[in-house]
Design an enzyme around this catalytic site. Structure first.
Site, PDB file in Angstrom:
ATOM      1  N   GLU A 115       0.855  -1.190   0.000  1.00 28.99           N
ATOM      2  CA  GLU A 115       0.000   0.000   0.000  1.00 28.99           C
ATOM      3  C   GLU A 115       0.889   1.236   0.000  1.00 28.99           C
ATOM      4  O   GLU A 115       2.112   1.144   0.158  1.00 28.99           O
ATOM      5  CB  GLU A 115      -0.932  -0.016   1.213  1.00 28.99           C
ATOM      6  CG  GLU A 115      -1.991  -1.110   1.111  1.00 28.99           C
ATOM      7  CD  GLU A 115      -2.940  -1.118   2.299  1.00 28.99           C
ATOM      8  OE1 GLU A 115      -3.936  -0.413   2.243  1.00 28.99           O
ATOM      9  OE2 GLU A 115      -2.673  -1.832   3.269  1.00 28.99           O
ATOM     10  N   HIS A 236      -8.713   9.613   2.540  1.00 29.66           N
ATOM     11  CA  HIS A 236      -8.334   8.514   1.649  1.00 29.66           C
ATOM     12  C   HIS A 236      -8.505   9.006   0.221  1.00 29.66           C
ATOM     13  O   HIS A 236      -9.521   9.608  -0.111  1.00 29.66           O
ATOM     14  CB  HIS A 236      -9.222   7.288   1.910  1.00 29.66           C
ATOM     15  CG  HIS A 236      -8.652   6.035   1.334  1.00 29.66           C
ATOM     16  ND1 HIS A 236      -8.584   5.805  -0.015  1.00 29.66           N
ATOM     17  CD2 HIS A 236      -8.111   4.949   1.933  1.00 29.66           C
ATOM     18  CE1 HIS A 236      -8.021   4.626  -0.222  1.00 29.66           C
ATOM     19  NE2 HIS A 236      -7.721   4.087   0.944  1.00 29.66           N
ATOM     20  N   ARG A 282      -0.538   8.875   1.223  1.00 34.81           N
ATOM     21  CA  ARG A 282      -1.938   9.265   1.061  1.00 34.81           C
ATOM     22  C   ARG A 282      -2.177  10.761   1.020  1.00 34.81           C
ATOM     23  O   ARG A 282      -3.016  11.244   0.275  1.00 34.81           O
ATOM     24  CB  ARG A 282      -2.738   8.730   2.236  1.00 34.81           C
ATOM     25  CG  ARG A 282      -3.259   7.417   1.914  1.00 34.81           C
ATOM     26  CD  ARG A 282      -4.198   6.973   2.935  1.00 34.81           C
ATOM     27  NE  ARG A 282      -4.205   5.534   2.758  1.00 34.81           N
ATOM     28  CZ  ARG A 282      -4.738   4.695   3.578  1.00 34.81           C
ATOM     29  NH1 ARG A 282      -5.296   5.133   4.676  1.00 34.81           N
ATOM     30  NH2 ARG A 282      -4.716   3.411   3.329  1.00 34.81           N
ATOM     31  N   HIS A 343     -11.139   9.687   6.169  1.00 31.90           N
ATOM     32  CA  HIS A 343     -10.955   8.240   6.359  1.00 31.90           C
ATOM     33  C   HIS A 343     -10.490   7.872   7.762  1.00 31.90           C
ATOM     34  O   HIS A 343     -10.982   6.920   8.345  1.00 31.90           O
ATOM     35  CB  HIS A 343      -9.920   7.783   5.322  1.00 31.90           C
ATOM     36  CG  HIS A 343      -9.634   6.324   5.333  1.00 31.90           C
ATOM     37  ND1 HIS A 343     -10.608   5.377   5.089  1.00 31.90           N
ATOM     38  CD2 HIS A 343      -8.471   5.629   5.536  1.00 31.90           C
ATOM     39  CE1 HIS A 343     -10.069   4.165   5.142  1.00 31.90           C
ATOM     40  NE2 HIS A 343      -8.771   4.287   5.439  1.00 31.90           N
ATOM     41  N   ARG A 378      -0.721   8.824   8.819  1.00 29.11           N
ATOM     42  CA  ARG A 378      -0.633   7.392   9.134  1.00 29.11           C
ATOM     43  C   ARG A 378      -0.193   6.582   7.914  1.00 29.11           C
ATOM     44  O   ARG A 378      -0.723   6.765   6.813  1.00 29.11           O
ATOM     45  CB  ARG A 378      -2.001   6.891   9.588  1.00 29.11           C
ATOM     46  CG  ARG A 378      -2.083   5.412   9.860  1.00 29.11           C
ATOM     47  CD  ARG A 378      -3.483   5.035  10.244  1.00 29.11           C
ATOM     48  NE  ARG A 378      -4.384   5.245   9.131  1.00 29.11           N
ATOM     49  CZ  ARG A 378      -4.894   4.276   8.372  1.00 29.11           C
ATOM     50  NH1 ARG A 378      -4.591   3.027   8.625  1.00 29.11           N
ATOM     51  NH2 ARG A 378      -5.708   4.548   7.384  1.00 29.11           N
TER      52      ARG A 378
HETATM   53  C1  SIN Z   1      -7.289   0.758   2.253  1.00 32.72           C
HETATM   54  O1  SIN Z   1      -7.597  -0.409   2.048  1.00 32.72           O
HETATM   55  O2  SIN Z   1      -6.971   1.522   1.351  1.00 32.72           O
HETATM   56  C2  SIN Z   1      -7.337   1.289   3.647  1.00 32.72           C
HETATM   57  C3  SIN Z   1      -6.222   0.778   4.446  1.00 32.72           C
HETATM   58  C4  SIN Z   1      -5.944   1.690   5.596  1.00 32.72           C
HETATM   59  O3  SIN Z   1      -6.585   2.722   5.724  1.00 32.72           O
HETATM   60  O4  SIN Z   1      -5.030   1.389   6.368  1.00 32.72           O
END
Ligand code: SIN
Length: 529
Positions: A115, A236, A282, A343, A378
């Site tokens: 991610e 997000h 993010r 988010h 985060r």
């Molecule tokens: C996501 O699946 O994009 C969210 C994961 C997160 O917020 O840690």
């Protein structure tokens, strides 16, 4: 009518942190878990991504620590980061021992996804519904535990403080409203644990479920606990843009597996903002999308998965694929329209290494807490990990709590309040707060916008206070009062930060200050409660 109940540990919230705490604390005491609606109405249940932990041969603890610190932009507490990262592999083992299913590779190793902001593949997951699977397993374990009582459809109204009885502001439970009967119960506990999740509903666009109204932060603040870094609201970058989708998250894992962000014209744009392009941190990606939308006037940007093998996309993201298909969009054939949305709250009720707040016998764990892990932004999938680590530590530490309670506890006073038929007032205030928070204290801020928000929230909070004390209490009113206070605290925190750092970006101070500092508010020094 008021009922009094007693327990050793009162847990407010039924997500990963609350349930993991309950399971461990139940070994040495009686636990009552409150949940506002159904026990699975939690942010955890909606989490798609997974749990970050160092498990790959090419990964190291140092690398996970470094990624967390980089994304946190100078405000993470290093020892907290080290603690969480070091405990990561053991917490994944615990989840497996609890019966959580996690995706595996063909040779039966845990499948690790990637991610934003992670330099390695290190996120364990179950398809694209990891939170739902964790929630399922934890609820099954809780159901088998005789020392845990689950009270659904119960919302905490306010914490009980010894200060009202002439003592220090130690916590000994909460007044709790049963949503089915309208009865307010007095729940007395040796230790009270806030595990009530986040604050997404403060904003009109959010990936969070309806329960995320910041109740824990509001109650703790009213009681005099310190709260920290509430200006760091994580947006997000990719929530589905569709009139009938509600708030449906399009996981960052799609970009982790190769998804590419594009404009409506098909052009890519992230190369203009970050070397990691679509998989940048993010805050950078959300701001980039916001900027592109403002420049073009378009309603959304697009996340393109069409260059990936359709069978892989369907297998890896079955939930997202099906949900989009039901809305007439085949994500293997067409790019997904996406927009940013609120988010995750990176700040929260300030806690120490045991999850203790600054108020005696009051703990905070999970998203409601500020532990020092996330800093100014985060790192994805660090939050379920933090919830596991701190709920485990708090469950150990509560053993040491010395009960502090008055000999006779005053029941809830409903006063002369009459039934309120004016639900429209609540709905309008709620809508107004969420709209101006989005416009004025959203992804891009300025002194002028923050000041506008401050003036509006002052007026609204006066109205809400009046309404609150005049009418019979309802769960909507409790949530509105909390939401307004949390909005106020976010505004006040944002007002104090005269720099751009992590998730807080203001056009008036686009640079980072030389010294990184936290924003701390406490009732005696902050805005009124
Ligand atoms: C996501 O699946 O994009 C969210 C994961 C997160 O917020 O840690």
């Amino acid at each position: 009518m008021s009922e009094a109940l007693e327990t050793d540990y009162l847990v407010i919230g039924s997500g990963i942190a609350g349930l993991n705490f309950a399971l461990q604390a139940a070994r040495h005491g009686r636990v009552v878990v409150l949940t506002k609606k159904h026990p699975a109405d939690t942010n955890t249940n909606w989490a798609q991504g997974g749990v970050a932990a160092v498990l790959a041969p090419d990964d190291t603890l140092e690398q996970h620590i470094a990624d967390t610190l980089t994304v946190g932009d100078g405000l993470c507490e290093r020892e907290v980061v080290e603690r969480c990262v070091q405990e990561g592999p053991a917490q994944v083992e615990r989840l497996l021992a609890l019966g959580v299913k996690l995706a595996r590779t063909a040779d039966n190793q845990l499948d690790l996804t990637r991610e934003g902001g992670h330099s390695r593949r290190r996120v364990v997951h179950y398809e694209d519904v990891t939170g739902r699977e964790i929630q399922r397993a934890l609820l099954a374990a809780v159901a088998a535990e005789p020392n845990i009582t689950m009270l659904d459809e119960h919302i905490a109204v306010d914490l009980l403080s010894m200060a009202k009885y002439g003592g220090e502001p130690a916590c000994f439970g909460a007044y709790v409203l049963c949503r089915r009967t309208g009865v307010v119960k007095t729940l007395v506990a040796k230790a009270t644990v806030l595990a009530s999740g986040g604050t997404g509903k403060v904003y009109i666009y959010t990936s969070n479920p309806d329960v995320a109204t910041g109740d824990g932060i509001a109650m703790a603040y009213r009681m005099g606990a310190a709260v920290a870094d509430l200006e760091f609201v994580q947006f997000h970058p990719t929530v589905l843009y569709h009139p009938h989708a509600g708030s449906f998250l399009i996981s960052e894992a799609l970009r982790g597996e190769g998804g590419i962000l594009r404009l409506a014209t098909g052009e890519t744009f992230m190369e203009n903002y970050h070397p990691l392009k679509s998989l940048g941190p993010r805050d950078v990606v959300a701001r980039a999308i916001d900027n592109e939308l403002k420049k073009s006037g378009a309603d959304s940007v697009f996340l393109d998965m069409t260059h990936l093998e359709p069978a892989f996309v369907r297998k890896r993201f079955p939930n997202i694929h099906e949900r989009c298909l039901a809305l007439g969009l085949d994500i293997t054939q067409k790019p997904i329209p996406v927009v940013p949305a609120a988010h995750y709250m990176c700040g929260g009720v300030k806690t120490d290494e045991h999850g203790q707040t600054t108020v005696r016998n009051l703990y905070a764990i999970g998203e409601v807490a500020y532990t020092g892990l996330h800093g100014a932004c985060r790192l994805a999938s660090n939050s379920l990990l933090e919830g596991m680590v701190y709920s485990t530590r708090a469950a150990e530490h509560v053993r040491t709590v010395e009960s502090l309670r008055p000999a006779k506890v005053a029941p809830w006073q409903a006063g002369s309040a009459a039934d309120s038929n004016d639900a429209i007032v609540v709905a309008l205030n709620w809508e107004e707060i969420r709209r101006f928070m989005w416009s004025y204290v959203g992804i891009v801020r300025s002194d002028k916008r923050i000041e506008r928000a401050r003036r509006r929230i002052e007026v609204l909070r006066d109205e809400i206070q009046e309404y609150y004390w005049d009418f019979k209490i309802t769960s909507d009113l409790v949530e509105l009062r909390n939401l307004a206070l949390v909005a106020n605290l976010i505004i006040e925190s944002a007002r104090r930060r005269k720099e751009s750092r992590g998730l807080h970006y203001t056009v008036d101070y686009p640079e980072k200050a030389a010294t990184a500092r936290h924003t701390e508010l406490q009732l005696t020094h902050g805005p009124r409660g």
